[in-house]
Scaffold this motif. Structure first.
Motif, PDB file in Angstrom:
ATOM      1  N   VAL A   1      42.173 -44.254 -34.133  1.00  0.00           N
ATOM      2  CA  VAL A   1      42.982 -45.187 -34.935  1.00  0.00           C
ATOM      3  C   VAL A   1      42.212 -45.463 -36.222  1.00  0.00           C
ATOM      4  N   HIS A   2      42.944 -45.897 -37.257  1.00  0.00           N
ATOM      5  CA  HIS A   2      42.232 -46.271 -38.474  1.00  0.00           C
ATOM      6  C   HIS A   2      42.534 -47.710 -38.849  1.00  0.00           C
ATOM      7  N   ALA A   3      41.656 -48.286 -39.638  1.00  0.00           N
ATOM      8  CA  ALA A   3      41.859 -49.653 -40.121  1.00  0.00           C
ATOM      9  C   ALA A   3      42.885 -49.638 -41.249  1.00  0.00           C
ATOM     10  N   SER A   4      43.335 -50.814 -41.638  1.00  0.00           N
ATOM     11  CA  SER A   4      44.366 -50.916 -42.673  1.00  0.00           C
ATOM     12  C   SER A   4      44.139 -52.202 -43.468  1.00  0.00           C
ATOM     13  N   ILE A   5      44.933 -52.401 -44.480  1.00  0.00           N
ATOM     14  CA  ILE A   5      44.818 -53.635 -45.274  1.00  0.00           C
ATOM     15  C   ILE A   5      45.024 -54.842 -44.368  1.00  0.00           C
ATOM     16  N   GLU A   6      45.944 -54.740 -43.417  1.00  0.00           N
ATOM     17  CA  GLU A   6      46.267 -55.864 -42.535  1.00  0.00           C
ATOM     18  C   GLU A   6      45.218 -56.032 -41.431  1.00  0.00           C
ATOM     19  N   SER A   7      44.649 -54.959 -40.960  1.00  0.00           N
ATOM     20  CA  SER A   7      43.618 -55.003 -39.907  1.00  0.00           C
ATOM     21  C   SER A   7      42.399 -54.276 -40.459  1.00  0.00           C
ATOM     22  N   PRO A   8      41.630 -54.983 -41.296  1.00  0.00           N
ATOM     23  CA  PRO A   8      40.661 -54.272 -42.131  1.00  0.00           C
ATOM     24  C   PRO A   8      39.286 -54.072 -41.500  1.00  0.00           C
ATOM     25  N   PHE A   9      39.133 -54.325 -40.198  1.00  0.00           N
ATOM     26  CA  PHE A   9      37.817 -54.006 -39.617  1.00  0.00           C
ATOM     27  C   PHE A   9      37.979 -53.391 -38.246  1.00  0.00           C
ATOM     28  N   LEU A  10      36.978 -52.604 -37.858  1.00  0.00           N
ATOM     29  CA  LEU A  10      36.926 -51.979 -36.538  1.00  0.00           C
ATOM     30  C   LEU A  10      35.554 -52.254 -35.943  1.00  0.00           C
ATOM     31  N   GLN A  11      35.546 -52.475 -34.632  1.00  0.00           N
ATOM     32  CA  GLN A  11      34.298 -52.798 -33.935  1.00  0.00           C
ATOM     33  C   GLN A  11      34.207 -51.931 -32.685  1.00  0.00           C
TER      34      GLN A  11
END
Lengths: 260, 260
Positions: free
Chosen positions: A140-150
């Motif tokens: 999956v990739h991050a987006s403007i709306e969900s801008p971080f991944l952990q």
């Protein structure tokens, strides 16, 4: 345990990772988790969480391909994929190779197959992006709306990001949010620890310029820790207390009245 | 999901719980989780997390015993145990009864037997205490050094407590820390939600005086939320940024040099 974080900002990307690995609390070692690969046209930061033998295997396969790629430029490697999505898929194929080699044996000993990867970077001519690759190899990739991944021990460090970090946070502020997220996690889980690796990438720079490793006794880290600790307590103190007398007692569902 | 929290303070105890229950994201309901039992000589607050049918069964057994206890004062109930430890053991026996009735059937459908209970209170002549009872029926209690216990979705709300709450925190401040812990959890996990139940017990009072239910649109809760949100962002802004140029670049372990 591990905690790795990648923050996608309008101005670039901030990657952070801790450096602790544990095989039980009686076997804790330092093991950096951030690797950066780059050439003139791409910067790719790879961070992994999970069983150390699995993550090291995946990295070994990725780097073996690069060795082959030196003499055979057409050979698929991390550094010649056309898009960040294809980079993520490529890493997924390496994870699936490790799966084929090791999953059955691990599971027969009751161990989980648990590699997770964060892939952050930019390829010239394209947007900067961050991807998470799952143990199954999909992403999956991050987006403007969900801008971080952990990945790894993500929960303790999520609230501070949910509260204040957005895609439009300036890069210098994003570094602080990320560092506080790591620091918070370390405070609540002893298996996450310093040194912290930080890589701050300015979009369209194609440079690995802002990269540091903060040791536990680092002066700046100590300062951040102190200011955060004191600031949080002061902030709670400044919040007015509840006035219990303003409230009607809530309906007490069928609690059996006491004998008295 | 559920989040319940009990804070042990020198001045008393603060209990907090959310009120959401979910059987999948398409079936979320309001279900308060705090129950308070008291008579002239004891105040006992019971909070449960886990499968709703299991926690309701445990509560039903506890309250059935109380009904029997009305006509047979020698019958063991929650309200006639000699110490808080025995109260916790008593709740443990009820959890084991539910276990005997339901565990096998649940597990055959792939469901976990997952009741956890927090028991907080005081019996006249003894110290105020808080206990956690596990699904196996055994228990632990909080202490001066580890002054809070959490059940359910505990991770998001732990950092704020680790950072600022201690046994010596005044009761009014402890309420704020607890509320912020719930609010933080709710922000990061949609399956934890308002209304929030709060019970603040003053040691040696043997009164259920400070007890409120805060609805989602509660004015005080909104104020806390706003002050916290703005205060945290201001706090991050006030922390100085890192000066990357002070650091020597970290040793880059055997990353394969890029072709360029």
């Amino acid at each position: 345990m591990t905690y790795c974080l990648s923050l996608l900002c309008h101005e670039g990307i901030v990657c952070l990772s801790d450096s602790r690995t544990s095989a039980g609390v009686d076997n804790i070692r330092i093991q950096p988790k951030m690797r950066i690969y780059h050439d003139a046209d791409r910067v790719i930061c790879l961070m992994n969480s999970g069983n150390l033998s699995l993550t090291q295997s995946a990295v070994a396969l990725i780097e073996e391909d690069m060795l082959i790629g030196r003499s055979d430029p057409g050979y698929p490697t991390l550094l010649n994929q056309p898009t960040m999505y294809e980079v993520a898929r490529y890493v997924g194929t390496k994870i699936r190779e490790v799966d084929k080699t090791d999953r059955a044996a691990l599971q027969s000993s009751g161990l989980r197959f648990n590699i997770n990867s964060l892939i952050s970077g930019q390829i010239r001519g394209l947007e900067h992006q961050i991807f998470q690759v799952y143990p199954e190899g999909n992403s999956v990739h991050a987006s403007i709306e969900s801008p971080f991944l952990q990945i790894g021990e993500f929960k303790y460090g999520k609230p501070i990001l949910d509260r204040g970090f957005t895609f439009h946070t300036p890069l210098a502020e994003a570094v602080k949010f990320g560092l506080l997220s790591l620091e918070t996690t370390m405070k609540s889980n002893v298996s996450v620890g310093t040194p912290f690796d930080i890589f701050c990438y300015e979009r369209d720079s194609f440079e690995v310029r802002y990269r540091v490793r903060l040791q536990g006794d680092d002066e700046y880290l100590q300062e951040v820790r102190t200011l955060w600790q004191q600031g949080l307590i002061a902030l709670v103190n400044d919040i007015p207390g509840i006035d219990f007398d303003c409230y009607v007692e809530p309906r007490t569902t069928p609690e059996v009245p006491a004998g008295s």
